[in-house]
Design an enzyme around this catalytic site. Structure first.
Site, PDB file in Angstrom:
ATOM      1  N   SER A  64       0.845  -0.970  -0.173  1.00 48.17           N
ATOM      2  CA  SER A  64      -0.178   0.059   0.111  1.00 48.17           C
ATOM      3  C   SER A  64       0.959   1.350   0.014  1.00 48.17           C
ATOM      4  O   SER A  64       0.039   2.359  -0.165  1.00 48.17           O
ATOM      5  CB  SER A  64      -0.998  -0.003   1.163  1.00 48.17           C
ATOM      6  OG  SER A  64      -1.957  -0.771   1.105  1.00 48.17           O
ATOM      7  N   LYS A  67       0.467   3.533  -2.871  1.00 56.62           N
ATOM      8  CA  LYS A  67      -0.951   4.065  -3.229  1.00 56.62           C
ATOM      9  C   LYS A  67      -0.614   5.960  -3.277  1.00 56.62           C
ATOM     10  O   LYS A  67      -1.138   6.379  -4.200  1.00 56.62           O
ATOM     11  CB  LYS A  67      -1.858   3.878  -2.078  1.00 56.62           C
ATOM     12  CG  LYS A  67      -2.572   2.667  -2.168  1.00 56.62           C
ATOM     13  CD  LYS A  67      -3.152   2.207  -0.773  1.00 56.62           C
ATOM     14  CE  LYS A  67      -3.789   1.072  -0.935  1.00 56.62           C
ATOM     15  NZ  LYS A  67      -4.723   0.738   0.389  1.00 56.62           N
ATOM     16  N   TYR A 191      -3.411  -3.451 -10.332  1.00 53.91           N
ATOM     17  CA  TYR A 191      -3.329  -3.088  -8.778  1.00 53.91           C
ATOM     18  C   TYR A 191      -2.451  -4.137  -8.073  1.00 53.91           C
ATOM     19  O   TYR A 191      -1.680  -3.534  -7.545  1.00 53.91           O
ATOM     20  CB  TYR A 191      -4.666  -2.773  -8.048  1.00 53.91           C
ATOM     21  CG  TYR A 191      -4.458  -2.271  -6.661  1.00 53.91           C
ATOM     22  CD1 TYR A 191      -3.980  -1.119  -6.180  1.00 53.91           C
ATOM     23  CD2 TYR A 191      -4.995  -3.199  -5.616  1.00 53.91           C
ATOM     24  CE1 TYR A 191      -3.855  -0.833  -4.764  1.00 53.91           C
ATOM     25  CE2 TYR A 191      -4.770  -3.004  -4.411  1.00 53.91           C
ATOM     26  CZ  TYR A 191      -4.212  -1.844  -3.804  1.00 53.91           C
ATOM     27  OH  TYR A 191      -4.045  -1.508  -2.666  1.00 53.91           O
ATOM     28  N   TYR A 243      -5.108   5.109   7.950  1.00 53.92           N
ATOM     29  CA  TYR A 243      -6.405   4.445   7.860  1.00 53.92           C
ATOM     30  C   TYR A 243      -7.107   4.914   9.054  1.00 53.92           C
ATOM     31  O   TYR A 243      -7.202   5.849   9.624  1.00 53.92           O
ATOM     32  CB  TYR A 243      -6.211   2.952   7.816  1.00 53.92           C
ATOM     33  CG  TYR A 243      -5.321   2.488   6.388  1.00 53.92           C
ATOM     34  CD1 TYR A 243      -5.755   2.830   5.245  1.00 53.92           C
ATOM     35  CD2 TYR A 243      -4.437   1.601   6.753  1.00 53.92           C
ATOM     36  CE1 TYR A 243      -4.953   2.229   3.885  1.00 53.92           C
ATOM     37  CE2 TYR A 243      -3.642   1.232   5.636  1.00 53.92           C
ATOM     38  CZ  TYR A 243      -4.227   1.576   4.258  1.00 53.92           C
ATOM     39  OH  TYR A 243      -3.393   1.226   3.202  1.00 53.92           O
ATOM     40  N   VAL A 261       1.403  -3.639   4.143  1.00 53.04           N
ATOM     41  CA  VAL A 261       1.543  -4.859   5.132  1.00 53.04           C
ATOM     42  C   VAL A 261       2.546  -5.677   4.905  1.00 53.04           C
ATOM     43  O   VAL A 261       2.607  -6.653   5.572  1.00 53.04           O
ATOM     44  CB  VAL A 261       0.201  -5.572   4.705  1.00 53.04           C
ATOM     45  CG1 VAL A 261      -1.181  -4.814   5.102  1.00 53.04           C
ATOM     46  CG2 VAL A 261       0.130  -5.875   3.250  1.00 53.04           C
TER      47      VAL A 261
END
Length: 431
Positions: A64, A67, A191, A243, A261
């Site tokens: 992530s 992103k 993705y 988050y 992660v």
């Protein structure tokens, strides 16, 4: 002298080394096998000096952390309006893989959650780009951020795509709401490839430093994305990057950040540095346990919190003086430091409260480090008004820290390197 920074980073790693709480991302089989004891940290200054300690050569998937960089590419490729029409920028307060859509529009709430990141992936490259072309654009773009060619970890990709049921559901909902075009599965495949790019902690520090350096890679010198894009990305990272732990992060650490992660964690402090840590054990939010501890230490000990305002420095107006006499007299206003809105306003106030007394005036930028965009316009307007008031205005700017010095309608300014240049001009004009 040997820099103490590597020793400090080593000490920081030792302070968290024996924290074995958390666990690897076991819902992705390939990530579950990562060595949980790996630990590394890297810092890259905004001018490209890299410091690192620990397992710096270990490669891991970006996940992530990709992103914000892909969001930056989408903004650069398609423009703000088109991207914001498809992806909002509101904090969700949810986990990274939560089904979070804006009521009424179906937009993902922000580009840091999976639904928003899948959408951002499909907005890279020119309109009409194929999925393959978009993946190539992302690999090229993230490689430019990292300053070297990045490669996909095929094993991680295969492990993730075979278990990507939730992301497939998100993509189907995005397609049903007309947020993405094309086949939902193709979006998930692209993705997942994006998340499978291999990086080191040093790569991540340089990528973060590129954001801290207004979108210019500080090592290669190559511009990757425009500065307005960076401002947007860092703003979203600050509010959404961690988050459902974003609020706690911003108050306690205060650095725009993004986690992955696989155990990576980055922070970008504008105008200062990019920071990255790597430790695969995660907490309940999916963030690296030891990475969080390291960032808390850095912000506490090094004053890196974004809202930690430094004490006021010396006045921007260093002083005034008149050199020469009669028709050769020059009144010099010397400025200093980095000039932004507040300091530029102080200059304007000083010129208003204490009017200049000589016909020939000079604004000296010899001791000025930089001038912000708004401050530039304010100073040029001051020059324009001084001209209209009957002054002959010079700008002493040997390093050209004030770009494109055009004061506009009715304004006139001569740029010189030294005050002696002004004296020489006045003597020539008198003969």
């Amino acid at each position: 002298m040997r820099s103490p920074i590597p020793d400090y980073l080593t000490e920081a790693l030792l302070s968290v080394e024996f924290d074995h709480s958390g666990q690897t991302a076991d819902y992705i089989p390939e990530l579950a096998t990562a060595d949980p004891d790996c630990l590394a940290v890297a810092m890259c200054t905004h001018d490209g000096r890299l410091y690192s300690q620990g397992d710096c050569d270990v490669q891991f998937s970006i996940q992530s952390i990709s992103k914000p960089f892909v969001y930056a590419l989408a903004l650069a490729d398609r423009g703000f309006d088109e991207v914001l029409d498809k992806v909002s920028v509101e904090p969700s307060g949810d986990a990274f893989n939560e089904i979070s859509f804006e009521p009424g529009t179906g937009r993902p709430l922000n580009p840091m959650i999976n639904a928003g990141a899948i959408t951002a992936h499909t907005l890279t490259g020119p309109r009409g780009a194929t999925p393959s072309e978009q993946t190539s654009r992302i690999i090229d773009g993230l490689s430019a951020f990292a300053g070297r060619r990045l490669e996909i970890d095929a094993a991680v990709y295969q492990s993730e795509i075979t278990t990507a049921y939730r992301n497939r559901a998100l993509a189907n909902m995005l397609r049903a709401n007309d947020i993405i075009d094309g086949e939902p599965l193709e979006a998930v495949v692209g993705y997942t490839r994006q998340c499978s790019l291999l990086v080191t902690v040093e790569d991540l520090a340089l990528m973060a430093a590129t954001l801290a350096n207004r979108g210019v890679n500080p090592v290669t010198g190559a511009p990757v994305v425009p500065a307005p894009v960076v401002r947007q990305v860092l703003s979203v990272m600050a509010t959404c990057g961690m988050y459902d732990g974003a609020g706690d992060w911003m108050t306690r650490v205060g650095i725009p950040a993004k986690s992955g992660v696989a155990g990576g964690l980055i922070g970008a402090l504008p105008g200062q540095a990019g920071i990255a840590t790597f430790s695969p054990r995660l907490d309940q939010h999916g963030n690296s346990v030891r990475g969080l501890d390291l960032f808390r230490r850095f912000t506490s000990e090094m004053g890196m919190h974004l809202m930690e305002v430094p004490p006021a420095g010396p006045s921007v107006v260093r002083g005034r003086r008149v050199l020469g006499t009669g028709e050769h007299a020059v009144q010099i206003v010397s400025l200093q430091g980095s000039i932004r809105f507040a300091s530029a306003e102080r200059v304007l106030r000083d010129l208003e409260d204490v009017p200049l007394t000589q016909k020939t005036v000079a604004i000296s930028l010899v001791r000025v480090i930089s001038v912000g965009d708004v401050a530039r316009r304010m100073l040029l307007e001051a020059i324009r008004r001084l001209t209209l008031d009957g002054h002959d205005v010079y700008l002493i700017d040997p390093d050209r820290v004030l770009p494109d010095p055009d004061p506009g309608d009715g304004g006139r300014v001569r740029v010189v390197a030294t005050r002696e240049d002004i004296t020489a001009r006045l003597k020539r004009s008198a003969t």
